[in-house]
Write an enzyme that holds these catalytic residues in place. Sequence first.
Site, PDB file in Angstrom:
ATOM      1  N   ASP A  24       0.848  -1.207   0.000  1.00  0.00           N
ATOM      2  CA  ASP A  24       0.000   0.000   0.000  1.00  0.00           C
ATOM      3  C   ASP A  24       0.885   1.260   0.000  1.00  0.00           C
ATOM      4  O   ASP A  24       0.868   2.041   0.944  1.00  0.00           O
ATOM      5  CB  ASP A  24      -0.943  -0.005   1.227  1.00  0.00           C
ATOM      6  CG  ASP A  24      -0.213  -0.036   2.559  1.00  0.00           C
ATOM      7  OD1 ASP A  24       0.992  -0.391   2.599  1.00  0.00           O
ATOM      8  OD2 ASP A  24      -0.842   0.316   3.579  1.00  0.00           O
ATOM      9  N   GLU A  70      -0.737  -2.924  15.650  1.00  0.00           N
ATOM     10  CA  GLU A  70       0.037  -2.336  14.548  1.00  0.00           C
ATOM     11  C   GLU A  70      -0.947  -2.014  13.417  1.00  0.00           C
ATOM     12  O   GLU A  70      -1.931  -2.738  13.212  1.00  0.00           O
ATOM     13  CB  GLU A  70       1.110  -3.357  14.121  1.00  0.00           C
ATOM     14  CG  GLU A  70       2.003  -2.927  12.976  1.00  0.00           C
ATOM     15  CD  GLU A  70       1.354  -3.106  11.631  1.00  0.00           C
ATOM     16  OE1 GLU A  70       1.647  -2.306  10.725  1.00  0.00           O
ATOM     17  OE2 GLU A  70       0.541  -4.044  11.473  1.00  0.00           O
ATOM     18  N   PHE A  71      -0.660  -0.981  12.637  1.00  0.00           N
ATOM     19  CA  PHE A  71      -1.581  -0.468  11.626  1.00  0.00           C
ATOM     20  C   PHE A  71      -2.093  -1.531  10.639  1.00  0.00           C
ATOM     21  O   PHE A  71      -3.306  -1.630  10.397  1.00  0.00           O
ATOM     22  CB  PHE A  71      -0.901   0.668  10.844  1.00  0.00           C
ATOM     23  CG  PHE A  71      -1.742   1.277   9.755  1.00  0.00           C
ATOM     24  CD1 PHE A  71      -2.669   2.278  10.022  1.00  0.00           C
ATOM     25  CD2 PHE A  71      -1.604   0.860   8.431  1.00  0.00           C
ATOM     26  CE1 PHE A  71      -3.442   2.841   9.015  1.00  0.00           C
ATOM     27  CE2 PHE A  71      -2.367   1.420   7.414  1.00  0.00           C
ATOM     28  CZ  PHE A  71      -3.285   2.410   7.706  1.00  0.00           C
ATOM     29  N   ASN A  72      -1.207  -2.305  10.016  1.00  0.00           N
ATOM     30  CA  ASN A  72      -1.638  -3.231   8.951  1.00  0.00           C
ATOM     31  C   ASN A  72      -2.626  -4.273   9.471  1.00  0.00           C
ATOM     32  O   ASN A  72      -3.536  -4.682   8.754  1.00  0.00           O
ATOM     33  CB  ASN A  72      -0.432  -3.948   8.324  1.00  0.00           C
ATOM     34  CG  ASN A  72       0.448  -3.004   7.531  1.00  0.00           C
ATOM     35  OD1 ASN A  72       0.051  -1.883   7.218  1.00  0.00           O
ATOM     36  ND2 ASN A  72       1.663  -3.449   7.220  1.00  0.00           N
ATOM     37  N   ASN A  91      -2.450   2.628   3.665  1.00  0.00           N
ATOM     38  CA  ASN A  91      -1.852   3.944   3.918  1.00  0.00           C
ATOM     39  C   ASN A  91      -2.650   5.069   3.237  1.00  0.00           C
ATOM     40  O   ASN A  91      -2.768   6.172   3.766  1.00  0.00           O
ATOM     41  CB  ASN A  91      -0.406   3.979   3.420  1.00  0.00           C
ATOM     42  CG  ASN A  91       0.529   3.226   4.349  1.00  0.00           C
ATOM     43  OD1 ASN A  91       0.302   3.172   5.559  1.00  0.00           O
ATOM     44  ND2 ASN A  91       1.573   2.639   3.799  1.00  0.00           N
ATOM     45  N   ASP A 104       7.561   3.634   3.155  1.00  0.00           N
ATOM     46  CA  ASP A 104       8.397   2.463   3.422  1.00  0.00           C
ATOM     47  C   ASP A 104       8.084   1.321   2.455  1.00  0.00           C
ATOM     48  O   ASP A 104       8.981   0.543   2.095  1.00  0.00           O
ATOM     49  CB  ASP A 104       8.315   2.020   4.895  1.00  0.00           C
ATOM     50  CG  ASP A 104       6.908   1.766   5.370  1.00  0.00           C
ATOM     51  OD1 ASP A 104       5.964   2.406   4.870  1.00  0.00           O
ATOM     52  OD2 ASP A 104       6.732   0.915   6.252  1.00  0.00           O
ATOM     53  N   ASP A 105       6.839   1.252   1.969  1.00  0.00           N
ATOM     54  CA  ASP A 105       6.533   0.302   0.892  1.00  0.00           C
ATOM     55  C   ASP A 105       7.373   0.631  -0.338  1.00  0.00           C
ATOM     56  O   ASP A 105       7.842  -0.273  -1.043  1.00  0.00           O
ATOM     57  CB  ASP A 105       5.058   0.385   0.497  1.00  0.00           C
ATOM     58  CG  ASP A 105       4.111   0.091   1.632  1.00  0.00           C
ATOM     59  OD1 ASP A 105       3.659  -1.046   1.763  1.00  0.00           O
ATOM     60  OD2 ASP A 105       3.831   1.027   2.412  1.00  0.00           O
ATOM     61  N   ASN A 129       1.420   0.351  17.220  1.00  0.00           N
ATOM     62  CA  ASN A 129       1.685   1.737  16.827  1.00  0.00           C
ATOM     63  C   ASN A 129       0.388   2.512  16.580  1.00  0.00           C
ATOM     64  O   ASN A 129       0.233   3.632  17.012  1.00  0.00           O
ATOM     65  CB  ASN A 129       2.669   1.839  15.632  1.00  0.00           C
ATOM     66  CG  ASN A 129       2.156   1.194  14.344  1.00  0.00           C
ATOM     67  OD1 ASN A 129       1.074   0.621  14.293  1.00  0.00           O
ATOM     68  ND2 ASN A 129       2.952   1.307  13.301  1.00  0.00           N
ATOM     69  N   HIS A 145       9.683   0.344   8.044  1.00  0.00           N
ATOM     70  CA  HIS A 145       9.185  -0.999   8.352  1.00  0.00           C
ATOM     71  C   HIS A 145       9.313  -2.009   7.210  1.00  0.00           C
ATOM     72  O   HIS A 145       9.875  -3.100   7.380  1.00  0.00           O
ATOM     73  CB  HIS A 145       7.699  -0.923   8.726  1.00  0.00           C
ATOM     74  CG  HIS A 145       7.370   0.084   9.775  1.00  0.00           C
ATOM     75  ND1 HIS A 145       7.433  -0.207  11.117  1.00  0.00           N
ATOM     76  CD2 HIS A 145       6.976   1.381   9.686  1.00  0.00           C
ATOM     77  CE1 HIS A 145       7.078   0.865  11.820  1.00  0.00           C
ATOM     78  NE2 HIS A 145       6.803   1.838  10.971  1.00  0.00           N
ATOM     79  N   ASP A 146       8.710  -1.681   6.066  1.00  0.00           N
ATOM     80  CA  ASP A 146       8.406  -2.714   5.066  1.00  0.00           C
ATOM     81  C   ASP A 146       9.621  -3.411   4.448  1.00  0.00           C
ATOM     82  O   ASP A 146       9.550  -4.614   4.162  1.00  0.00           O
ATOM     83  CB  ASP A 146       7.500  -2.121   3.973  1.00  0.00           C
ATOM     84  CG  ASP A 146       6.127  -1.767   4.529  1.00  0.00           C
ATOM     85  OD1 ASP A 146       5.741  -2.342   5.562  1.00  0.00           O
ATOM     86  OD2 ASP A 146       5.451  -0.907   3.938  1.00  0.00           O
ATOM     87  N   THR A 169       2.951  -6.132   2.777  1.00  0.00           N
ATOM     88  CA  THR A 169       3.416  -4.969   3.547  1.00  0.00           C
ATOM     89  C   THR A 169       2.286  -3.958   3.751  1.00  0.00           C
ATOM     90  O   THR A 169       2.536  -2.785   4.018  1.00  0.00           O
ATOM     91  CB  THR A 169       4.630  -4.282   2.881  1.00  0.00           C
ATOM     92  OG1 THR A 169       4.225  -3.790   1.600  1.00  0.00           O
ATOM     93  CG2 THR A 169       5.798  -5.235   2.723  1.00  0.00           C
TER      94      THR A 169
HETATM   95  C1  PIR Z   1       3.635   3.171   9.061  1.00  0.00           C
HETATM   96  C2  PIR Z   1       2.443   2.667   8.532  1.00  0.00           C
HETATM   97  C3  PIR Z   1       1.247   3.051   9.091  1.00  0.00           C
HETATM   98  C4  PIR Z   1       1.227   3.885  10.183  1.00  0.00           C
HETATM   99  C5  PIR Z   1       2.416   4.352  10.728  1.00  0.00           C
HETATM  100  N1  PIR Z   1       2.414   5.131  11.832  1.00  0.00           N
HETATM  101  C6  PIR Z   1       3.632   4.001  10.157  1.00  0.00           C
HETATM  102  C7  PIR Z   1       2.392   1.646   7.426  1.00  0.00           C
HETATM  103  C8  PIR Z   1       3.717   1.199   6.818  1.00  0.00           C
HETATM  104  O1  PIR Z   1       3.660   1.254   5.400  1.00  0.00           O
HETATM  105  C9  PIR Z   1       3.924  -0.228   7.301  1.00  0.00           C
HETATM  106  O2  PIR Z   1       3.561  -1.190   6.317  1.00  0.00           O
HETATM  107  C10 PIR Z   1       2.996  -0.424   8.454  1.00  0.00           C
HETATM  108  N2  PIR Z   1       1.859   0.416   8.041  1.00  0.00           N
HETATM  109  C11 PIR Z   1       3.569  -0.068   9.811  1.00  0.00           C
HETATM  110  O3  PIR Z   1       2.597  -0.043  10.773  1.00  0.00           O
HETATM  111 CA    CA Z   2       2.937  -0.601   4.120  1.00  0.00          CA
END
Ligand code: PIR
Ligand code: CA
Length: 310
Positions: free
Chosen positions: A10, A165-167, A39, A14-15, A159, A240-241, A125
Amino acid sequence: MTRRIILDCDPGHDDAVAIMFALGSPDIELAAITTVGGNQTIDKVTRNARGILALCGREEVPVYRGAERPLLRQVETAPSIHGETGLDGVELPIPTVAERPQRAAQAIVEIVRESEPGSITLVGTGPLTNLALAVRLEPAIVSRVREVVIMGGGIYEGNWTAAAEFNIWVDPEAARIVFDEPWRVTMVGLDVTHRALATSDVVDQAARINTPTGKFFVDLMRFFRVSNREAFGFADPPVHDPCTIAYLVDPAVVVTKAAPVAVETRGELTAGATVVDLRAPAPANCNTRVATQLDRERFWELVLDAIARL
Ligand code: PIR
Ligand code: CA
């Protein structure tokens, strides 16, 4: 031996780094990019994926648009981190190649079906909606896929919420489907990705690459640094990705451990959490692994070398 992967993403700053890392790694063959709303909206992230390929001169890699929204929920985007376009702070060329007509889940099934059994690795990712749809569309992919590697979740960290975590938070039902199938799933979560920090050292090194993709990386990090600081108080942004790709390129860079993972879908405070059972050695039939450590130096060396090759 080269690894054929499908990158379900998405993009996302970082993707974008993960895409460049895959494209520039001789040991990785990027069979396709599939996109998912996360995202940013599906239109924006799909366009971003095509723009990144155009920038890298690699538009022969097919792009398949995936799910606009999660299985049961509304899509939640992350403009505070990635901006209104999903890739704020950078300029991308206008793509010249259209996206493919099939949808992501359909494409994943077809590519896995047409490839040698055990040869395709699925890398996720973003939210796991497309992977969940693919496995429901064709359950036979479970035994044909080599492994599934995802950036998502965390053993001890969240996060987007205190627990999630977001994903995983965006589509916990899809994540649950993916983790509950008997294929090998490796979770590269926040415990590791929060150590993949793009320090000013790393960005200075990237600036010396002095190519369009090197500059693109620097611009990505300039925006990502500010948004991560303002939204989360990070001194340096966690990227991250690309940790998923690092794990595939050199498993020694991302240490993993077998452990059962369950996804919380209903907790009042904990929806979207990945519950990792580390109480005892994992049972012999455990199909899930979690990442526990990152060799940060080697990680950035691999990422920047790949970007320099593009
Ligand atoms: C990164 C992401 C979403 C929110 C934040 N705060 C930071 C996205 C990144 O692309 C990664 O895949 C994942 N989601 C990290 O949570
Ligand atoms: Ca991502």
